[in-house]
Enzyme design. Structure first.
Site, PDB file in Angstrom:
ATOM      1  N   GLN A   1       0.835  -1.210   0.000  1.00 56.04           N
ATOM      2  CA  GLN A   1       0.000   0.000   0.000  1.00 56.04           C
ATOM      3  C   GLN A   1       0.869   1.259   0.000  1.00 56.04           C
ATOM      4  O   GLN A   1       0.436   2.308  -0.473  1.00 56.04           O
ATOM      5  CB  GLN A   1      -0.905   0.029   1.251  1.00 56.04           C
ATOM      6  CG  GLN A   1      -2.039  -0.976   1.235  1.00 56.04           C
ATOM      7  CD  GLN A   1      -1.668  -2.244   1.957  1.00 56.04           C
ATOM      8  OE1 GLN A   1      -0.490  -2.612   2.028  1.00 56.04           O
ATOM      9  NE2 GLN A   1      -2.645  -2.950   2.489  1.00 56.04           N
TER      10      GLN A   1
ATOM     11  N   ASP B   1      -6.829   1.472  12.229  1.00 60.66           N
ATOM     12  CA  ASP B   1      -8.081   0.776  11.930  1.00 60.66           C
ATOM     13  C   ASP B   1      -9.006   0.759  13.129  1.00 60.66           C
ATOM     14  O   ASP B   1     -10.218   0.605  12.989  1.00 60.66           O
ATOM     15  CB  ASP B   1      -7.788  -0.650  11.467  1.00 60.66           C
ATOM     16  CG  ASP B   1      -7.261  -0.615  10.054  1.00 60.66           C
ATOM     17  OD1 ASP B   1      -6.077  -0.292   9.879  1.00 60.66           O
ATOM     18  OD2 ASP B   1      -8.056  -0.843   9.125  1.00 60.66           O
TER      19      ASP B   1
END
Ligand code: MRU
Length: 331
Positions: A178, A219
């Site tokens: 990512q 997250d």
């Protein structure tokens, strides 16, 4: 879309969802249309759409999709929540749309809020980025991880726009890259200087005095302040503490989950071994080699310098107060 600007990562388009297919970046910027909950679940599992806030929008829009299709909302909700367990935003987005009288309006509203929240994180967080600061980041906590703008990269964008001339060390972020695929692409389009590094290089750069701060997203942040983020974040926090470097976590206040006590209570997604055993789609480990592939890790609150939120900057000590009393607790 003007050059450099991005279409929204995910958007509601009348009776369907449009999302940037992040599997195809940086080679091509393709927006795909998603018309069924099953297709959306596959997009989430395969990381076509990813990043905690974007998953929140995807969850809400998935319920909206079920409602315009006349499908069962509870079955859709169950399927969506089952795709990825770690980010609190996904289940929260699903539940929010499920509880609403009009799931479509709710999903659209959630997506609009996300943009405003990220700009506010940037507004507050910019103060931790000194002039010419060299920021190290991990994974992608940018526009692509949200509806737009970004959390950690939103703070970098705000610093750039304020003339603070930030520079970014981009962890490539194995196994799915990512960092080198998505964060580097975003920074390049924004004209913000950066260099991609292998994940293992972070310690050496810190030891050489080439990192001024670490800035990551999350997250989930637990009630105790533990930070669950892309695997490798914990190691960065330990290194940062060893080298006396600030470690900041940029998060929407809604990513702080009062119903999760500590990091030990958070389900950590285990992904396919094949992601680790291969590189760029080609198997590199010998036949028969096995792997572990935890997608996230837990950084204890004691290693966090501050949480950069849309309600202001919080320190580990003030986080619980803010969560218990969101009106008075935020700075
Ligand atoms: O597996 P991913 O790509 O969904 O993981 C994303 C991250 O770990 C991000 O850092 C996190 O979601 C914060 S995004 C603002």
């Amino acid at each position: 879309v003007t050059p450099g600007e991005l279409p929204p990562t995910i958007a509601w388009a009348g009776d369907r969802i449009r999302l940037i297919d992040q599997r195809r970046l940086p080679d091509e910027l393709v927006v795909v249309e998603v018309t069924t909950v099953a297709a959306l679940c596959e997009c989430i599992r395969s990381l076509a759409v990813r990043g905690a806030p974007a998953l929140g929008a995807a969850g809400a829009m998935g319920v909206a999709l079920a409602s315009v299709r006349g499908a069962s909302l509870t079955e859709a909700a169950e399927a969506l929540i089952g795709t990825r367990p770690t980010a609190v935003n996904l289940a929260a987005g699903v539940r929010r749309a499920l509880a609403a009288a009009d799931p479509v309006a709710e999903a659209v509203g959630l997506a609009e809020e996300d943009l405003a929240v990220n700009r506010s994180i940037g507004h507050h967080g910019v103060t931790v980025v000194g002039h010419g600061a060299r920021v190290l980041t991990h994974c992608n906590a940018g526009a692509l991880a949200c509806v737009g703008y970004g959390t950690a990269l939103g703070v970098v964008r705000a610093a750039h726009d304020a003339g603070r001339s930030p520079f970014v060390w981009v962890d490539e972020t194995r196994p799915v890259l990512q960092g080198s695929r998505l964060t580097a692409w975003e920074l390049d389009r924004a004209g913000i200087p950066f260099r991609v590094i292998v994940d293992g290089a972070a310690g050496a750069l810190m030891a050489a005095g080439e990192v001024d701060l670490v800035l990551v997203g999350a997250d989930r942040v637990t009630r105790s302040g533990d930070v669950v983020n892309k695997v490798g974040t914990y190691g960065l926090a330990v290194l940062a503490r060893h080298h006396g470097i600030p470690f900041h976590v940029a998060v929407p206040f809604s990513t702080i989950d009062p119903s999760t006590g500590t990091g030990a209570d958070v389900p950590i997604e285990e992904r396919d071994e094949a992601e680790v055993l291969a590189w760029a789609g080609r198997r590199v480990a010998p036949a028969g080699a096995r792997a572990r592939n935890p997608a996230f890790d837990v950084t204890p609150a004691e290693l966090v310098t501050s949480y950069l939120t849309d309600r202001g900057i919080l320190e580990p000590g003030s986080l619980r107060l803010a969560v218990d009393d969101p009106v008075r607790g935020g700075s």
